[in-house]
Design an enzyme around this catalytic site. Structure first.
Site, PDB file in Angstrom:
ATOM      1  CE  LYS A 119      -0.017   1.765  -1.603  1.00 17.11           C
ATOM      2  NZ  LYS A 119       0.280   3.208  -1.474  1.00 17.11           N
TER       3      LYS A 119
HETATM    4  N1  GLU Z   1      -0.078   5.154  -4.390  1.00 18.88           N
HETATM    5  C1  GLU Z   1      -0.003   6.544  -4.080  1.00 18.88           C
HETATM    6  C2  GLU Z   1       0.467   6.760  -2.663  1.00 18.88           C
HETATM    7  O1  GLU Z   1       1.123   5.920  -2.084  1.00 18.88           O
HETATM    8  C3  GLU Z   1      -1.277   7.286  -4.430  1.00 18.88           C
HETATM    9  C4  GLU Z   1      -2.506   6.844  -3.716  1.00 18.88           C
HETATM   10  C5  GLU Z   1      -3.784   7.491  -4.249  1.00 18.88           C
HETATM   11  O2  GLU Z   1      -3.706   8.375  -5.083  1.00 18.88           O
HETATM   12  O3  GLU Z   1      -4.855   7.063  -3.795  1.00 18.88           O
HETATM   13  O4  GLU Z   1       0.269   7.794  -2.086  1.00 18.88           O
END
Ligand code: GLU
Length: 429
Positions: A119
């Site tokens: 993240k």
């Molecule tokens: N931000 C989204 C999540 O928390 C998507 C992450 C992604 O598609 O890599 O799942």
């Protein structure tokens, strides 16, 4: 071999004096205990692989320079390249990004994607920045990470405060550094530059797919179901639309301006129009204006927290009216609240299952970019439904067999999958 865990997981404290990563570790420990996971595995899995913090100096439109802080946490690589969004929000901290990267690790494993978890984030308020300021921040953010991201290393995506436009800038900046176009470095891109059909609505669609399946299991009819959705960003808005399409009644919605409750049903077309035009619901008149705190304990059958962490706490959990909580957000329920909800017989579908639709279609986008061959919308949606339902039914079987909540079952499945990869690969030391 590592036999002891001399270092307990690093749980940084935050300005809010609570650790979101601590919440994650508490959930992990519960499942690790049931799995009788050895200490060496626990030690590895409760520490992030890599945490990167850097400064982002950028020029305001006024000509002044400011410096923001950027983060990328790559939590665990055992199952493949790491995957996870980039958040632009004033509350972004290292603790939060670490927790979110930790959750991406389990989320990707729960739906069996060949990815680890990551993240990123920038501590900033995107609503107070112009498009050109956001572009400069994003390009500098991407440039700082150029060596550690890539289609086979780490693949970012949108999260709170970012969108397909952000991904286009990221992809372009990375591609300029590589001297070739590399669409697979991020997912959630616009269709014209390698995005996938169905990605924008995928998280909200996944939330409704899972919720409807559980409603059937609980024998709750959609036509008699009242739904409250807390948060009206990409996830909440799409979930609301799709719940309504499937015959449920949306009785409450909310955003930063407050909450709106109407037992006869919220006029979603109006709410969506405002959210798209004004970027908030301030001018919404189709319901009683109440506080976000009141909304969470208002009358409904299904409650979907779809904004940020720690909204369901030990304070409000005793008063929640819903029979079913479906976590559209990451980490919306504190471990204390989770225990209260379980005791009260309220079914909770955890974030790492309920909102996995987004990363599942991100995976499809990455596959399509690698092939250079793009699928039809119905192919994307069919594969999404199949992935989510297959894995959710596996969780249900485990939850029933061991008489444990879905969350514990989800962590058990995810930890088991990551541990298998970790053991096969071994630890390079
Ligand atoms: N931000 C989204 C999540 O928390 C998507 C992450 C992604 O598609 O890599 O799942």
């Amino acid at each position: 071999m590592l036999r002891t865990d001399p270092n307990p997981p690093t749980v940084p404290t935050t300005a809010r004096d609570v650790s979101v990563f601590g919440d994650g570790i508490a959930y992990f420990n519960e499942a690790a205990e049931l799995l009788q996971l050895e200490r060496s595995m626990r030690a590895i899995l409760t520490h992030p692989s890599r945490q990167i913090i850097f400064s982002i100096p950028f020029q305001r439109d006024s000509g002044e320079f400011e410096v923001y802080t950027g983060y990328r946490v790559q939590y665990n690589f055992a199952r493949g390249p790491v995957k996870g969004g980039i958040r632009y929000h004033p509350g972004v901290t290292l603790d939060e990004v670490t927790a979110l990267a930790f959750w991406m690790t389990w989320k990707c494993a729960v739906v069996d994607l060949p990815f680890g978890g990551a993240k990123g984030g920038v501590t900033c308020d995107p609503s107070k920045l112009s498009d050109s300021e956001l572009e400069r921040i994003t390009r500098r953010y991407a440039a700082e990470l150029v060596e550690v991201v890539g289609p086979d290393k780490d693949v970012p995506a949108p999260d709170v405060g970012t969108n397909s436009k952000t991904m286009a800038w990221f992809m372009d900046t990375y591609s300029m550094h590589m001297r070739q176009t590399v669409p697979g470095v991020v997912t959630g891109k616009p269709l014209a530059i390698g995005g996938s059909k169905g990605r924008v609505e995928a998280t909200g669609r996944g939330v409704t797919i899972i919720a409807m399946d559980e409603m059937e299991n609980m024998k709750i009819k959609p036509s008699q179901t009242k739904v409250i959705i807390q948060g009206f960003g990409n996830v909440g808005m799409w979930a609301a639309r799709l719940f309504a399409q499937r015959g449920c009644k949306i009785v409450g919605i909310s955003d930063v301006t407050g909450a709106y409750y109407n037992p006869k049903g919220i006029d979603l077309d109006k709410a969506i129009e405002l959210a798209e035009k004004d970027h908030n619901l301030a001018a919404f008149r189709g319901g009683d204006k109440i506080s976000n705190a009141e909304l969470l304990v208002s009358e409904c059958d299904v409650l979907v927290p779809a904004a940020l962490e720690r909204v369901l706490t030990s304070e409000n959990a005793p008063n929640i009216k819903a029979k079913l909580v479906v976590e559209g957000a990451n980490g919306p329920t504190t471990p204390d609240a989770d225990h209260i909800l379980n005791e009260r017989g309220i079914t909770v579908i955890p974030d790492i299952m309920a909102n996995a639709g987004g990363v599942t279609v991100s995976y499809f986008e990455w596959v399509q970019d690698k092939m250079g061959y793009f699928w039809k919308l119905n192919e994307v949606n069919e594969r999404l439904e199949d992935t989510l339902i297959t894995n959710f039914h596996e969780l249900r079987a485990i939850a029933n067999r061991h008489r444990i909540p879905y969350r514990t079952a989800a962590y058990m499945v995810a930890i088991d999958r990551v541990v298998q990869s970790l053991k096969l690969r071994g630890v390079y030391a």
